[in-house]
Write an enzyme that holds these catalytic residues in place. Structure first.
Site, PDB file in Angstrom:
ATOM      1  N   GLU A   1      -2.138  -9.103  -6.851  1.00 14.16           N
ATOM      2  CA  GLU A   1      -0.954  -8.991  -7.715  1.00 14.16           C
ATOM      3  C   GLU A   1      -0.121 -10.268  -7.675  1.00 14.16           C
ATOM      4  O   GLU A   1       0.259 -10.744  -6.607  1.00 14.16           O
ATOM      5  CB  GLU A   1      -0.086  -7.816  -7.238  1.00 14.16           C
TER       6      GLU A   1
ATOM      7  N   HIS B   1       0.284   3.903  -3.046  1.00 14.76           N
ATOM      8  CA  HIS B   1       1.596   3.657  -2.432  1.00 14.76           C
ATOM      9  C   HIS B   1       1.597   4.115  -0.973  1.00 14.76           C
ATOM     10  O   HIS B   1       2.487   4.829  -0.530  1.00 14.76           O
ATOM     11  CB  HIS B   1       2.711   4.318  -3.257  1.00 14.76           C
TER      12      HIS B   1
ATOM     13  N   TYR C   1     -10.642   0.566  -6.406  1.00 15.69           N
ATOM     14  CA  TYR C   1     -10.470   1.414  -5.213  1.00 15.69           C
ATOM     15  C   TYR C   1     -11.631   2.400  -5.150  1.00 15.69           C
ATOM     16  O   TYR C   1     -11.866   3.142  -6.107  1.00 15.69           O
ATOM     17  CB  TYR C   1      -9.141   2.180  -5.307  1.00 15.69           C
TER      18      TYR C   1
ATOM     19  N   HIS D   1       3.789  -4.552 -15.030  1.00 13.63           N
ATOM     20  CA  HIS D   1       5.107  -3.953 -15.305  1.00 13.63           C
ATOM     21  C   HIS D   1       6.104  -5.090 -15.316  1.00 13.63           C
ATOM     22  O   HIS D   1       5.841  -6.175 -14.798  1.00 13.63           O
ATOM     23  CB  HIS D   1       5.456  -2.884 -14.265  1.00 13.63           C
TER      24      HIS D   1
ATOM     25  N   ASP E   1       0.886  -5.048  -0.028  1.00 10.09           N
ATOM     26  CA  ASP E   1       1.695  -5.104  -1.252  1.00 10.09           C
ATOM     27  C   ASP E   1       3.144  -5.108  -0.784  1.00 10.09           C
ATOM     28  O   ASP E   1       3.659  -4.078  -0.338  1.00 10.09           O
ATOM     29  CB  ASP E   1       1.384  -3.880  -2.125  1.00 10.09           C
TER      30      ASP E   1
ATOM     31  N   HIS F   1      10.130  -2.209 -10.599  1.00 17.31           N
ATOM     32  CA  HIS F   1       9.623  -1.751 -11.901  1.00 17.31           C
ATOM     33  C   HIS F   1      10.830  -1.880 -12.825  1.00 17.31           C
ATOM     34  O   HIS F   1      11.636  -0.958 -12.950  1.00 17.31           O
ATOM     35  CB  HIS F   1       9.107  -0.312 -11.821  1.00 17.31           C
TER      36      HIS F   1
ATOM     37  N   GLU G   1      -1.666  -7.190 -11.927  1.00 18.05           N
ATOM     38  CA  GLU G   1      -2.127  -6.561 -10.683  1.00 18.05           C
ATOM     39  C   GLU G   1      -3.349  -5.666 -10.854  1.00 18.05           C
ATOM     40  O   GLU G   1      -3.279  -4.461 -10.605  1.00 18.05           O
ATOM     41  CB  GLU G   1      -0.994  -5.797 -10.014  1.00 18.05           C
TER      42      GLU G   1
ATOM     43  N   ASP H   1       7.071  -9.145  -5.866  1.00 18.92           N
ATOM     44  CA  ASP H   1       6.114  -8.023  -5.819  1.00 18.92           C
ATOM     45  C   ASP H   1       4.712  -8.619  -5.802  1.00 18.92           C
ATOM     46  O   ASP H   1       4.141  -8.897  -6.852  1.00 18.92           O
ATOM     47  CB  ASP H   1       6.331  -7.116  -7.043  1.00 18.92           C
TER      48      ASP H   1
ATOM     49  N   HIS I   1      -4.397   2.559 -12.383  1.00 24.55           N
ATOM     50  CA  HIS I   1      -3.010   2.183 -12.704  1.00 24.55           C
ATOM     51  C   HIS I   1      -3.011   1.092 -13.768  1.00 24.55           C
ATOM     52  O   HIS I   1      -4.059   0.566 -14.139  1.00 24.55           O
ATOM     53  CB  HIS I   1      -2.249   1.752 -11.442  1.00 24.55           C
TER      54      HIS I   1
ATOM     55  N   ASP J   1      26.798  11.253  10.040  1.00 27.76           N
ATOM     56  CA  ASP J   1      27.720  10.220   9.554  1.00 27.76           C
ATOM     57  C   ASP J   1      27.047   8.855   9.394  1.00 27.76           C
ATOM     58  O   ASP J   1      27.702   7.824   9.446  1.00 27.76           O
ATOM     59  CB  ASP J   1      28.941  10.116  10.476  1.00 27.76           C
TER      60      ASP J   1
ATOM     61  N   ARG K   1      -6.521  -4.968  -4.376  1.00 29.56           N
ATOM     62  CA  ARG K   1      -5.599  -5.284  -5.476  1.00 29.56           C
ATOM     63  C   ARG K   1      -5.145  -6.720  -5.273  1.00 29.56           C
ATOM     64  O   ARG K   1      -4.951  -7.155  -4.133  1.00 29.56           O
ATOM     65  CB  ARG K   1      -4.408  -4.313  -5.470  1.00 29.56           C
TER      66      ARG K   1
HETATM   67  N1  GLY Z   1       4.645  -2.493  -5.376  1.00 34.45           N
HETATM   68  C1  GLY Z   1       4.588  -1.595  -6.437  1.00 34.45           C
HETATM   69  C2  GLY Z   1       3.849  -2.157  -7.557  1.00 34.45           C
HETATM   70  O1  GLY Z   1       3.094  -3.082  -7.375  1.00 34.45           O
HETATM   71  O2  GLY Z   1       4.023  -1.796  -8.679  1.00 34.45           O
HETATM   72 MN    MN Z   2       3.729  -4.300  -9.032  1.00 37.40          MN
HETATM   73 MN    MN Z   3       3.183  -4.415  -5.796  1.00 36.52          MN
END
Ligand code: GLY
Ligand code: MN
Ligand code: MN
Length: 440
Positions: A404, A239, A384, A350, A256, A357, A380, A267, A346, A36, A402
Protein backbone atom coordinates in the site's frame (compact mmCIF):
# COMPACT_ATOMS: atom_id res chain seq x y z
CA UNK A 1 1.33 27.42 14.22
CA UNK A 2 -0.06 30.17 11.98
CA UNK A 3 -3.83 30.44 11.81
CA UNK A 4 -3.61 31.55 8.19
CA UNK A 5 -4.52 28.26 6.41
CA UNK A 6 -7.47 27.73 8.76
CA UNK A 7 -8.63 31.32 8.27
CA UNK A 8 -8.45 30.89 4.53
CA UNK A 9 -10.60 27.74 4.67
CA UNK A 10 -13.20 29.55 6.77
CA UNK A 11 -13.27 32.28 4.14
CA UNK A 12 -13.77 29.67 1.42
CA UNK A 13 -16.71 28.20 3.29
CA UNK A 14 -18.15 31.67 3.96
CA UNK A 15 -18.00 32.39 0.22
CA UNK A 16 -20.31 29.45 -0.36
CA UNK A 17 -22.88 30.61 2.20
CA UNK A 18 -25.80 32.85 1.14
CA UNK A 19 -26.27 36.21 2.87
CA UNK A 20 -27.08 35.57 6.56
CA UNK A 21 -26.42 31.87 6.05
CA UNK A 22 -25.27 30.31 9.33
CA UNK A 23 -22.83 27.38 9.54
CA UNK A 24 -22.30 25.36 12.75
CA UNK A 25 -19.24 23.10 13.04
CA UNK A 26 -18.83 21.32 16.40
CA UNK A 27 -15.64 20.16 18.09
CA UNK A 28 -15.37 16.62 19.47
CA UNK A 29 -15.96 15.85 23.13
CA UNK A 30 -13.98 13.64 25.47
CA UNK A 31 -15.19 10.01 25.60
CA UNK A 32 -15.08 8.07 28.87
CA UNK A 33 -12.97 4.91 28.74
CA UNK A 34 -13.83 3.72 32.24
CA UNK A 35 -14.70 5.48 35.46
CA UNK A 36 -12.72 8.75 35.37
CA UNK A 37 -10.32 8.02 32.49
CA UNK A 38 -10.94 9.06 28.91
CA UNK A 39 -9.84 7.71 25.54
CA UNK A 40 -7.05 9.80 24.02
CA UNK A 41 -8.80 12.90 22.71
CA UNK A 42 -9.06 13.32 18.94
CA UNK A 43 -10.40 16.55 17.53
CA UNK A 44 -13.27 16.36 15.01
CA UNK A 45 -11.64 16.53 11.58
CA UNK A 46 -13.94 19.22 10.13
CA UNK A 47 -13.51 21.42 13.20
CA UNK A 48 -9.74 20.96 13.04
CA UNK A 49 -9.74 21.73 9.31
CA UNK A 50 -11.37 25.11 9.97
CA UNK A 51 -9.71 26.10 13.27
CA UNK A 52 -6.56 24.10 14.07
CA UNK A 53 -7.88 24.18 17.66
CA UNK A 54 -7.33 21.17 19.89
CA UNK A 55 -9.62 21.75 22.89
CA UNK A 56 -12.80 19.65 23.26
CA UNK A 57 -16.41 20.83 23.20
CA UNK A 58 -16.07 24.03 21.15
CA UNK A 59 -18.41 25.25 18.42
CA UNK A 60 -17.35 27.21 15.35
CA UNK A 61 -20.05 29.47 13.94
CA UNK A 62 -19.83 31.27 10.61
CA UNK A 63 -22.43 33.80 9.51
CA UNK A 64 -22.17 35.46 6.13
CA UNK A 65 -22.59 39.24 6.19
CA UNK A 66 -22.80 39.60 10.00
CA UNK A 67 -21.67 43.14 10.81
CA UNK A 68 -19.95 42.29 14.15
CA UNK A 69 -17.87 39.63 12.40
CA UNK A 70 -18.52 36.55 10.31
CA UNK A 71 -16.40 34.05 12.21
CA UNK A 72 -17.18 33.21 15.87
CA UNK A 73 -15.97 30.51 18.18
CA UNK A 74 -17.38 29.19 21.45
CA UNK A 75 -14.76 27.62 23.72
CA UNK A 76 -14.43 26.31 27.26
CA UNK A 77 -14.29 29.12 29.83
CA UNK A 78 -11.08 29.73 31.73
CA UNK A 79 -11.20 27.77 35.00
CA UNK A 80 -7.96 27.88 37.00
CA UNK A 81 -9.04 25.05 39.33
CA UNK A 82 -9.80 22.70 36.41
CA UNK A 83 -6.77 23.81 34.43
CA UNK A 84 -4.52 22.52 37.23
CA UNK A 85 -5.82 19.03 36.34
CA UNK A 86 -6.49 19.08 32.62
CA UNK A 87 -4.19 21.76 31.22
CA UNK A 88 -4.36 25.38 30.21
CA UNK A 89 -7.44 26.44 28.27
CA UNK A 90 -6.97 29.07 25.61
CA UNK A 91 -9.91 31.16 26.84
CA UNK A 92 -11.85 33.73 24.86
CA UNK A 93 -9.44 36.68 25.01
CA UNK A 94 -6.58 34.69 23.51
CA UNK A 95 -8.79 32.85 21.02
CA UNK A 96 -9.28 35.90 18.82
CA UNK A 97 -5.59 36.62 18.07
CA UNK A 98 -4.49 32.98 18.20
CA UNK A 99 -7.21 31.47 16.01
CA UNK A 100 -7.81 34.55 13.85
CA UNK A 101 -11.58 34.54 14.48
CA UNK A 102 -13.60 37.76 14.77
CA UNK A 103 -15.19 36.99 18.14
CA UNK A 104 -14.88 34.35 20.85
CA UNK A 105 -17.46 33.50 23.49
CA UNK A 106 -17.57 31.11 26.40
CA UNK A 107 -19.57 27.93 25.86
CA UNK A 108 -21.68 29.07 28.81
CA UNK A 109 -23.14 31.69 26.44
CA UNK A 110 -23.83 29.38 23.54
CA UNK A 111 -27.61 29.01 24.02
CA UNK A 112 -28.24 32.71 24.37
CA UNK A 113 -26.07 33.60 21.37
CA UNK A 114 -27.36 30.87 19.07
CA UNK A 115 -30.97 31.86 19.76
CA UNK A 116 -30.05 35.37 18.56
CA UNK A 117 -28.12 34.12 15.50
CA UNK A 118 -30.73 31.57 14.40
CA UNK A 119 -33.38 34.29 14.72
CA UNK A 120 -31.45 36.26 12.07
CA UNK A 121 -30.33 33.37 9.84
CA UNK A 122 -31.55 32.83 6.27
CA UNK A 123 -30.53 29.15 6.26
CA UNK A 124 -28.51 26.81 8.46
CA UNK A 125 -25.60 24.57 7.49
CA UNK A 126 -24.74 21.86 9.98
CA UNK A 127 -23.51 18.27 9.82
CA UNK A 128 -26.82 16.49 9.15
CA UNK A 129 -25.64 13.22 10.68
CA UNK A 130 -24.80 14.84 14.03
CA UNK A 131 -27.97 14.05 15.97
CA UNK A 132 -26.69 15.65 19.16
CA UNK A 133 -26.12 18.99 17.43
CA UNK A 134 -29.42 18.70 15.56
CA UNK A 135 -31.28 18.29 18.84
CA UNK A 136 -29.55 21.34 20.23
CA UNK A 137 -30.48 23.21 17.06
CA UNK A 138 -34.15 22.29 17.59
CA UNK A 139 -33.87 23.60 21.14
CA UNK A 140 -32.43 26.89 19.87
CA UNK A 141 -35.30 27.17 17.35
CA UNK A 142 -37.75 26.76 20.21
CA UNK A 143 -35.79 29.45 22.00
CA UNK A 144 -36.30 31.84 19.06
CA UNK A 145 -40.06 31.14 19.12
CA UNK A 146 -40.31 31.69 22.88
CA UNK A 147 -38.34 34.89 22.71
CA UNK A 148 -39.71 36.50 19.58
CA UNK A 149 -43.21 35.06 19.67
CA UNK A 150 -45.14 35.97 16.54
CA UNK A 151 -42.38 38.13 15.13
CA UNK A 152 -40.05 35.10 14.94
CA UNK A 153 -38.84 34.15 11.46
CA UNK A 154 -37.02 30.87 11.35
CA UNK A 155 -34.69 29.49 8.67
CA UNK A 156 -36.52 26.94 6.53
CA UNK A 157 -33.58 25.29 4.83
CA UNK A 158 -30.91 22.98 6.23
CA UNK A 159 -27.75 22.16 4.27
CA UNK A 160 -25.26 19.42 5.11
CA UNK A 161 -22.10 21.34 5.95
CA UNK A 162 -20.18 18.04 6.16
CA UNK A 163 -20.83 17.44 2.46
CA UNK A 164 -19.59 20.94 1.58
CA UNK A 165 -16.47 20.44 3.67
CA UNK A 166 -15.87 17.01 2.15
CA UNK A 167 -15.55 18.61 -1.28
CA UNK A 168 -13.08 21.15 0.09
CA UNK A 169 -11.08 18.53 1.99
CA UNK A 170 -10.83 16.27 -1.05
CA UNK A 171 -8.50 18.72 -2.83
CA UNK A 172 -5.44 19.26 -0.68
CA UNK A 173 -3.82 22.70 -0.51
CA UNK A 174 -0.05 23.19 -0.70
CA UNK A 175 0.13 23.35 3.14
CA UNK A 176 -1.76 20.10 3.44
CA UNK A 177 0.42 18.42 0.81
CA UNK A 178 3.52 19.35 2.85
CA UNK A 179 2.02 17.87 6.01
CA UNK A 180 0.89 14.72 4.23
CA UNK A 181 4.35 14.25 2.74
CA UNK A 182 5.75 14.44 6.27
CA UNK A 183 3.13 12.04 7.66
CA UNK A 184 4.08 9.54 4.94
CA UNK A 185 7.82 10.04 5.47
CA UNK A 186 7.54 9.40 9.22
CA UNK A 187 5.41 6.33 8.45
CA UNK A 188 7.99 5.14 5.90
CA UNK A 189 10.85 5.57 8.39
CA UNK A 190 8.88 3.53 10.93
CA UNK A 191 8.32 0.72 8.40
CA UNK A 192 12.06 0.67 7.56
CA UNK A 193 12.87 0.49 11.26
CA UNK A 194 10.49 -2.43 11.80
CA UNK A 195 11.99 -4.28 8.82
CA UNK A 196 15.51 -3.83 10.17
CA UNK A 197 14.49 -4.94 13.67
CA UNK A 198 12.52 -8.01 12.58
CA UNK A 199 13.86 -11.43 13.67
CA UNK A 200 12.25 -14.89 13.90
CA UNK A 201 10.99 -15.48 17.43
CA UNK A 202 10.00 -11.87 18.03
CA UNK A 203 6.36 -11.07 18.71
CA UNK A 204 4.15 -8.99 16.43
CA UNK A 205 3.64 -6.46 19.23
CA UNK A 206 7.38 -5.88 19.32
CA UNK A 207 7.33 -4.69 15.71
CA UNK A 208 4.33 -2.56 16.61
CA UNK A 209 6.43 -1.02 19.39
CA UNK A 210 9.25 -0.25 16.90
CA UNK A 211 6.79 1.46 14.55
CA UNK A 212 5.02 3.49 17.19
CA UNK A 213 8.25 4.52 18.92
CA UNK A 214 9.40 6.00 15.61
CA UNK A 215 6.08 7.80 15.12
CA UNK A 216 6.27 9.38 18.57
CA UNK A 217 9.99 10.09 18.32
CA UNK A 218 9.41 12.10 15.15
CA UNK A 219 6.59 14.13 16.70
CA UNK A 220 3.60 12.28 15.26
CA UNK A 221 0.85 12.45 17.86
CA UNK A 222 -0.37 8.90 17.40
CA UNK A 223 -0.96 6.16 14.87
CA UNK A 224 -3.59 7.28 12.36
CA UNK A 225 -5.42 3.96 13.01
CA UNK A 226 -4.72 0.81 15.00
CA UNK A 227 -1.44 -0.64 13.67
CA UNK A 228 -1.77 -4.00 11.95
CA UNK A 229 1.14 -6.42 12.36
CA UNK A 230 0.13 -9.85 11.09
CA UNK A 231 2.62 -12.68 10.63
CA UNK A 232 1.85 -15.85 8.68
CA UNK A 233 -1.88 -16.52 8.33
CA UNK A 234 -2.72 -13.50 10.51
CA UNK A 235 -2.00 -11.41 7.41
CA UNK A 236 -5.17 -12.87 5.87
CA UNK A 237 -7.31 -11.01 8.44
CA UNK A 238 -7.63 -7.59 6.85
CA UNK A 239 -7.93 -5.55 10.03
CA UNK A 240 -5.95 -7.83 12.36
CA UNK A 241 -4.95 -5.68 15.33
CA UNK A 242 -4.37 -8.25 18.09
CA UNK A 243 -0.63 -8.33 17.23
CA UNK A 244 0.07 -11.03 19.84
CA UNK A 245 1.63 -13.90 17.87
CA UNK A 246 5.24 -15.00 17.80
CA UNK A 247 6.74 -14.63 14.32
CA UNK A 248 8.19 -17.73 12.73
CA UNK A 249 11.09 -18.10 10.31
CA UNK A 250 9.66 -18.92 6.88
CA UNK A 251 6.56 -16.73 7.34
CA UNK A 252 5.81 -13.35 5.87
CA UNK A 253 4.72 -10.48 8.07
CA UNK A 254 2.28 -7.82 6.88
CA UNK A 255 2.48 -4.38 8.48
CA UNK A 256 -0.24 -1.82 7.78
CA UNK A 257 0.56 1.26 9.86
CA UNK A 258 0.69 5.01 9.46
CA UNK A 259 1.48 8.02 11.59
CA UNK A 260 -0.88 10.90 12.20
CA UNK A 261 1.12 14.12 11.80
CA UNK A 262 -0.50 17.50 12.50
CA UNK A 263 -3.84 15.80 11.95
CA UNK A 264 -2.91 14.11 8.63
CA UNK A 265 -2.77 10.35 8.16
CA UNK A 266 -0.13 8.15 6.60
CA UNK A 267 -1.37 4.70 5.53
CA UNK A 268 1.34 2.32 4.35
CA UNK A 269 1.43 -1.46 4.04
CA UNK A 270 4.48 -3.57 3.43
CA UNK A 271 4.82 -7.35 3.53
CA UNK A 272 8.22 -8.96 4.02
CA UNK A 273 9.79 -12.24 5.19
CA UNK A 274 10.34 -12.61 8.94
CA UNK A 275 13.81 -14.09 8.26
CA UNK A 276 14.70 -11.70 5.44
CA UNK A 277 14.40 -14.19 2.54
CA UNK A 278 11.29 -14.91 0.44
CA UNK A 279 10.47 -18.56 -0.29
CA UNK A 280 9.73 -19.27 -4.00
CA UNK A 281 5.90 -19.34 -3.60
CA UNK A 282 5.94 -16.22 -1.43
CA UNK A 283 8.07 -14.48 -4.05
CA UNK A 284 5.73 -15.48 -6.90
CA UNK A 285 2.68 -14.08 -5.13
CA UNK A 286 4.55 -11.03 -3.89
CA UNK A 287 5.74 -10.08 -7.35
CA UNK A 288 2.23 -10.38 -8.69
CA UNK A 289 0.86 -7.99 -6.05
CA UNK A 290 3.83 -5.68 -6.64
CA UNK A 291 3.10 -5.61 -10.38
CA UNK A 292 -0.51 -4.62 -9.64
CA UNK A 293 0.69 -1.90 -7.25
CA UNK A 294 3.23 -0.50 -9.72
CA UNK A 295 0.90 -0.55 -12.71
CA UNK A 296 -1.85 1.12 -10.68
CA UNK A 297 0.54 3.90 -9.66
CA UNK A 298 1.53 4.39 -13.32
CA UNK A 299 -2.13 4.90 -14.18
CA UNK A 300 -2.70 7.51 -11.45
CA UNK A 301 -3.05 10.91 -13.13
CA UNK A 302 -5.68 13.60 -13.69
CA UNK A 303 -8.68 12.43 -15.67
CA UNK A 304 -8.55 8.76 -14.81
CA UNK A 305 -10.84 7.26 -12.15
CA UNK A 306 -10.39 5.00 -9.13
CA UNK A 307 -12.70 2.54 -10.86
CA UNK A 308 -10.40 2.38 -13.91
CA UNK A 309 -7.39 1.86 -11.63
CA UNK A 310 -9.21 -0.87 -9.69
CA UNK A 311 -10.21 -2.58 -12.90
CA UNK A 312 -6.59 -2.60 -14.10
CA UNK A 313 -5.57 -4.17 -10.79
CA UNK A 314 -8.26 -6.86 -11.08
CA UNK A 315 -7.04 -7.69 -14.59
CA UNK A 316 -3.41 -8.04 -13.49
CA UNK A 317 -4.25 -10.11 -10.42
CA UNK A 318 -6.68 -12.36 -12.28
CA UNK A 319 -4.18 -12.95 -15.10
CA UNK A 320 -1.52 -13.71 -12.48
CA UNK A 321 -3.76 -16.19 -10.69
CA UNK A 322 -4.36 -17.87 -14.05
CA UNK A 323 -0.61 -18.02 -14.77
CA UNK A 324 0.04 -19.55 -11.33
CA UNK A 325 -2.69 -22.17 -11.91
CA UNK A 326 -4.74 -20.90 -8.97
CA UNK A 327 -7.63 -19.99 -11.29
CA UNK A 328 -8.53 -21.54 -14.61
CA UNK A 329 -10.79 -20.38 -17.40
CA UNK A 330 -11.25 -17.34 -19.58
CA UNK A 331 -9.74 -14.09 -18.27
CA UNK A 332 -12.69 -11.84 -19.17
CA UNK A 333 -15.21 -14.30 -17.78
CA UNK A 334 -13.25 -14.73 -14.56
CA UNK A 335 -13.09 -10.96 -14.08
CA UNK A 336 -16.79 -10.63 -14.78
CA UNK A 337 -17.61 -13.45 -12.37
CA UNK A 338 -15.43 -11.93 -9.63
CA UNK A 339 -13.33 -15.11 -9.39
CA UNK A 340 -10.59 -13.08 -7.64
CA UNK A 341 -12.91 -12.16 -4.74
CA UNK A 342 -12.01 -15.00 -2.37
CA UNK A 343 -8.38 -13.83 -2.60
CA UNK A 344 -8.76 -10.04 -3.11
CA UNK A 345 -11.85 -8.88 -1.29
CA UNK A 346 -11.26 -5.14 -0.81
CA UNK A 347 -10.96 -2.07 -2.99
CA UNK A 348 -7.69 -0.80 -4.45
CA UNK A 349 -8.00 2.77 -3.19
CA UNK A 350 -9.58 5.23 -0.79
CA UNK A 351 -9.11 8.93 -0.23
CA UNK A 352 -6.53 9.87 2.39
CA UNK A 353 -6.27 13.06 4.45
CA UNK A 354 -7.26 14.11 7.95
CA UNK A 355 -9.06 10.77 8.16
CA UNK A 356 -7.42 7.58 7.00
CA UNK A 357 -10.55 6.75 5.00
CA UNK A 358 -11.01 10.37 4.12
CA UNK A 359 -14.12 12.23 3.07
CA UNK A 360 -15.19 12.91 -0.52
CA UNK A 361 -17.68 11.31 -2.89
CA UNK A 362 -16.32 8.52 -5.06
CA UNK A 363 -19.02 8.98 -7.70
CA UNK A 364 -20.57 12.13 -9.15
CA UNK A 365 -23.92 12.17 -10.95
CA UNK A 366 -23.87 8.38 -11.01
CA UNK A 367 -20.47 8.17 -12.67
CA UNK A 368 -16.95 7.42 -11.45
CA UNK A 369 -15.30 10.68 -10.49
CA UNK A 370 -12.27 11.80 -12.54
CA UNK A 371 -9.10 12.35 -10.53
CA UNK A 372 -7.85 15.92 -10.13
CA UNK A 373 -4.54 17.40 -8.96
CA UNK A 374 -4.51 17.74 -5.17
CA UNK A 375 -6.41 14.53 -4.47
CA UNK A 376 -4.56 12.03 -2.27
CA UNK A 377 -5.40 8.33 -2.42
CA UNK A 378 -4.00 4.96 -1.53
CA UNK A 379 -3.04 2.20 -3.93
CA UNK A 380 -3.31 -1.07 -2.00
CA UNK A 381 -3.75 -4.30 -3.95
CA UNK A 382 -3.43 -7.55 -2.03
CA UNK A 383 -3.81 -11.32 -2.21
CA UNK A 384 -4.87 -13.45 0.73
CA UNK A 385 -4.97 -17.25 0.93
CA UNK A 386 -6.44 -18.13 4.31
CA UNK A 387 -5.39 -21.52 5.75
CA UNK A 388 -8.87 -22.97 5.11
CA UNK A 389 -8.77 -22.27 1.35
CA UNK A 390 -8.82 -25.96 0.54
CA UNK A 391 -9.34 -25.33 -3.18
CA UNK A 392 -5.80 -23.94 -3.61
CA UNK A 393 -2.52 -25.82 -3.45
CA UNK A 394 -1.22 -26.06 0.15
CA UNK A 395 1.90 -24.10 -0.82
CA UNK A 396 -0.22 -20.92 -1.15
CA UNK A 397 -2.21 -21.34 2.05
CA UNK A 398 -1.51 -19.05 4.99
CA UNK A 399 0.02 -16.33 2.80
CA UNK A 400 -1.38 -12.80 2.92
CA UNK A 401 0.23 -9.94 1.00
CA UNK A 402 -0.71 -6.28 0.64
CA UNK A 403 1.43 -3.44 -0.71
CA UNK A 404 0.00 0.00 0.00
CA UNK A 405 1.27 3.41 -1.04
CA UNK A 406 0.04 6.98 -0.50
CA UNK A 407 -0.21 8.90 -3.75
CA UNK A 408 -0.86 12.57 -4.61
CA UNK A 409 -2.42 13.36 -8.00
CA UNK A 410 -0.28 16.09 -9.63
CA UNK A 411 -0.86 18.02 -12.89
CA UNK A 412 1.71 15.76 -14.60
CA UNK A 413 0.71 12.43 -13.06
CA UNK A 414 1.38 11.58 -9.43
CA UNK A 415 3.81 11.72 -6.54
CA UNK A 416 4.25 8.69 -4.30
CA UNK A 417 4.49 10.09 -0.75
CA UNK A 418 5.44 6.66 0.65
CA UNK A 419 8.40 6.04 -1.67
CA UNK A 420 10.79 6.19 1.33
CA UNK A 421 10.08 2.56 2.19
CA UNK A 422 11.33 -0.14 -0.21
CA UNK A 423 9.04 -2.66 -1.84
CA UNK A 424 10.85 -4.76 -4.44
CA UNK A 425 12.03 -8.23 -3.42
CA UNK A 426 15.68 -7.26 -3.99
CA UNK A 427 15.37 -4.05 -1.96
CA UNK A 428 13.59 -5.76 0.92
CA UNK A 429 16.07 -8.64 1.08
CA UNK A 430 18.98 -6.19 0.92
CA UNK A 431 17.59 -4.00 3.70
CA UNK A 432 16.86 -6.93 5.98
CA UNK A 433 20.09 -8.77 5.19
CA UNK A 434 22.26 -5.75 5.91
CA UNK A 435 23.99 -6.66 9.18
CA UNK A 436 24.99 -3.07 9.88
CA UNK A 437 21.41 -2.02 9.41
CA UNK A 438 20.27 -4.91 11.61
CA UNK A 439 22.48 -3.73 14.44
CA UNK A 440 21.55 -0.07 14.31
N1 GLY B 1 -5.26 0.79 7.12
C1 GLY B 1 -6.55 0.69 6.61
C2 GLY B 1 -6.54 0.73 5.15
O1 GLY B 1 -5.52 0.47 4.56
O2 GLY B 1 -7.48 1.09 4.52
MN1 MN C 1 -5.58 2.12 3.17
MN1 MN D 1 -3.60 0.62 5.33
Amino acid sequence: MSYQPFHQRRQELLEQLPDKGLALIPAASEVTRSRDTEYPFHQASDFWYLTGFTEPDGLLVLMKGRSEGESLIFTLPKDPAMEVWTGIRLGQEEAVPRLGVDQAFSLTEVDEQLIELIGEASEVWLPLEDLKLYQRYLGWRQGVRSKRKRSATLPDRLVDVAAQLAEMRLIKSADEVDLMRQAAQISADAHCRAMKACRPGMYEYQLQAELEHEFAFQGAAAPAYASIVGAGANACVLHYIANQSQMQSGDLVLIDAGAEYQGYAGDITRTFPVNGQFTPPQKQLYELVLKANQEAIKLTCPGTTLEAIHHAVLRILTQGLLDLGILSGDLEQLIEDGAFKPYFMHGTSHWLGLDVHDVGCYRLHGEARPLKPGMVLTIEPGLYFAPDRDEVDPSWRGIGIRIEDDVLVTPEGCEVFSRGVPKTVAELEALMGDEDAANT
